[in-house]
Scaffold this active site. Structure first.
Site, PDB file in Angstrom:
ATOM      1  N   ARG A 103      70.794  54.461  57.163  1.00 16.35           N
ATOM      2  CA  ARG A 103      69.577  55.630  55.798  1.00 16.35           C
ATOM      3  C   ARG A 103      69.467  55.213  54.081  1.00 16.35           C
ATOM      4  O   ARG A 103      68.480  55.288  53.985  1.00 16.35           O
ATOM      5  CB  ARG A 103      70.766  57.310  55.631  1.00 16.35           C
ATOM      6  CG  ARG A 103      69.869  58.117  55.329  1.00 16.35           C
ATOM      7  CD  ARG A 103      68.010  57.958  55.616  1.00 16.35           C
ATOM      8  NE  ARG A 103      67.840  58.184  57.125  1.00 16.35           N
ATOM      9  CZ  ARG A 103      66.815  58.024  56.969  1.00 16.35           C
ATOM     10  NH1 ARG A 103      65.453  57.407  56.511  1.00 16.35           N
ATOM     11  NH2 ARG A 103      66.808  57.714  59.049  1.00 16.35           N
ATOM     12  N   LYS A 138      54.248  58.576  35.761  1.00 13.90           N
ATOM     13  CA  LYS A 138      54.987  60.265  36.983  1.00 13.90           C
ATOM     14  C   LYS A 138      55.527  59.394  37.833  1.00 13.90           C
ATOM     15  O   LYS A 138      55.407  59.257  39.015  1.00 13.90           O
ATOM     16  CB  LYS A 138      53.536  60.465  37.258  1.00 13.90           C
ATOM     17  CG  LYS A 138      52.195  61.083  35.957  1.00 13.90           C
ATOM     18  CD  LYS A 138      51.663  62.227  36.233  1.00 13.90           C
ATOM     19  CE  LYS A 138      51.064  62.345  35.585  1.00 13.90           C
ATOM     20  NZ  LYS A 138      49.190  63.231  35.580  1.00 13.90           N
ATOM     21  N   LYS A 170      47.609  61.164  22.895  1.00 14.27           N
ATOM     22  CA  LYS A 170      46.903  62.727  23.300  1.00 14.27           C
ATOM     23  C   LYS A 170      46.808  63.470  23.174  1.00 14.27           C
ATOM     24  O   LYS A 170      46.820  63.644  21.926  1.00 14.27           O
ATOM     25  CB  LYS A 170      48.269  62.523  25.140  1.00 14.27           C
ATOM     26  CG  LYS A 170      48.200  61.126  25.824  1.00 14.27           C
ATOM     27  CD  LYS A 170      49.339  61.951  26.930  1.00 14.27           C
ATOM     28  CE  LYS A 170      47.941  61.838  27.759  1.00 14.27           C
ATOM     29  NZ  LYS A 170      49.029  62.526  29.666  1.00 14.27           N
ATOM     30  N   GLU A 200      43.755  59.217  23.875  1.00 12.29           N
ATOM     31  CA  GLU A 200      42.553  59.479  25.066  1.00 12.29           C
ATOM     32  C   GLU A 200      42.068  60.985  24.712  1.00 12.29           C
ATOM     33  O   GLU A 200      42.224  61.663  23.806  1.00 12.29           O
ATOM     34  CB  GLU A 200      44.183  60.694  25.436  1.00 12.29           C
ATOM     35  CG  GLU A 200      43.084  61.925  26.656  1.00 12.29           C
ATOM     36  CD  GLU A 200      44.093  62.855  27.252  1.00 12.29           C
ATOM     37  OE1 GLU A 200      45.136  62.366  27.799  1.00 12.29           O
ATOM     38  OE2 GLU A 200      44.893  63.914  26.728  1.00 12.29           O
ATOM     39  N   ASP A 221      39.879  60.861  30.284  1.00  3.79           N
ATOM     40  CA  ASP A 221      40.281  62.129  30.979  1.00  3.79           C
ATOM     41  C   ASP A 221      39.683  63.147  31.878  1.00  3.79           C
ATOM     42  O   ASP A 221      38.605  63.569  31.241  1.00  3.79           O
ATOM     43  CB  ASP A 221      41.608  62.814  29.963  1.00  3.79           C
ATOM     44  CG  ASP A 221      42.110  63.155  30.748  1.00  3.79           C
ATOM     45  OD1 ASP A 221      42.319  62.808  31.542  1.00  3.79           O
ATOM     46  OD2 ASP A 221      41.998  64.803  30.080  1.00  3.79           O
TER      47      ASP A 221
END
Length: 284
Positions: A103, A138, A170, A200, A221
């Site tokens: 597994r 992410k 950002k 960004e 973006d």
């Protein structure tokens, strides 16, 4: 594909932790009760569906950490395209070890092969254009290095690996710093000479303002296709252009056609479905 394997030291702790989690306090009481200690078995890792293989080294380590006498012969290495029913590798040795590690081995192999397969699908969609498909931060906590490796196995490329290897300014950085100028100037004053700066933007007006400070790259973006085309023209090669924002294999081709250099996609690592791979018993 010239895919450089990861050194085992980069993933051994992951595999050990996964095995320990599964073994718990008493080990594999099912296998130990049913299978004789010296019983040997021949099994194969087989694809249940078509896709791209990634994560074999982690799977092999899982078996060998339980018993180093397990022998593994790889037929389709990482980065290979496999068809439904195709044998990826044979796993031969002490049956208890094979069943106990099954597994954990499959969890890594199926997940990372799923990441590679999702990446390959989008890479194929943009193959007539110059844009590279890149992943993001992410990632599943603890699995970043191996998930980014799986992206490479699928033909993609990597964005930054963490907060420490590039500066990405950002919208919240800009808002809290008090504006684009302040944010970029502070970043440039702090950055070492090898650290690149990306900013960004989500409007063409922001883009024009940012270009005045000569960033290395601009993150476009959630822009429309028309705005992406105009953005690429405005940049005119002065910076790397990166498109992002809920991109799929259905939309990637049109985005690549706008002329952007990079297309970054978070779902390659955070939402890719597994590739179904099973361990099949062949003989004693």
């Amino acid at each position: 594909m010239n895919l450089r394997p990861l050194p085992a030291i980069m993933f051994e702790a992951l595999v050990r932790a996964a095995l320990l989690e599964d073994l718990g306090r008493a080990g594999d009481i099912t296998t130990d009760a049913i299978i004789a200690k010296y019983h040997h078995a021949t099994t194969v890792l087989a694809a249940r569906q078509a896709g791209v293989v990634a994560g074999l080294d982690l799977a092999m380590l899982a078996f060998r950490l339980i018993d180093p006498d397990v022998e593994i012969s790889v037929a389709r290495p990482d980065g290979s395209n496999v068809m439904e029913g195709e044998v990826i590798a044979s796993v031969i040795g002490p049956a208890r070890a094979i069943l106990t590690a099954e597994r954990t081995a499959l969890n890594f192999l199926c997940h990372l092969s799923g990441v590679a397969t999702a990446t390959a699908s989008i890479v194929a969609a943009v193959r007539w254009h110059d844009a590279k498909i890149v992943c993001t931060r992410k990632t599943t906590p603890g699995l970043r290095a191996v998930e980014k490796y799986a992206v490479r196995a699928g033909g993609g490329s990597n964005h930054r690996f963490g907060l420490d290897d590039a500066i990405l300014i950002k919208d919240n950085h800009i808002a809290i710093a008090g504006g684009i100028r302040s944010a970029i100037e502070r970043a440039r004053n702090s950055a070492g000479h090898l650290v690149k700066i990306e900013v960004e933007v989500d409007t063409l007006a922001q883009l024009e303002e940012v270009l005045g400070f000569a960033p290395d790259a601009v993150l476009l973006d959630n822009m429309s296709l028309e705005h992406l085309r105009r953005a690429v023209a405005i940049v005119g090669g002065r910076a790397i252009t990166e498109a992002s924002g809920t991109i799929t294999s259905d939309t990637a081709r049109a985005i690549a056609a706008t002329g952007v250099d990079l297309i970054s996609i978070g779902r390659l690592t955070h939402s890719a479905p597994i590739l179904d791979i099973g361990l099949d018993y062949r003989s004693s």
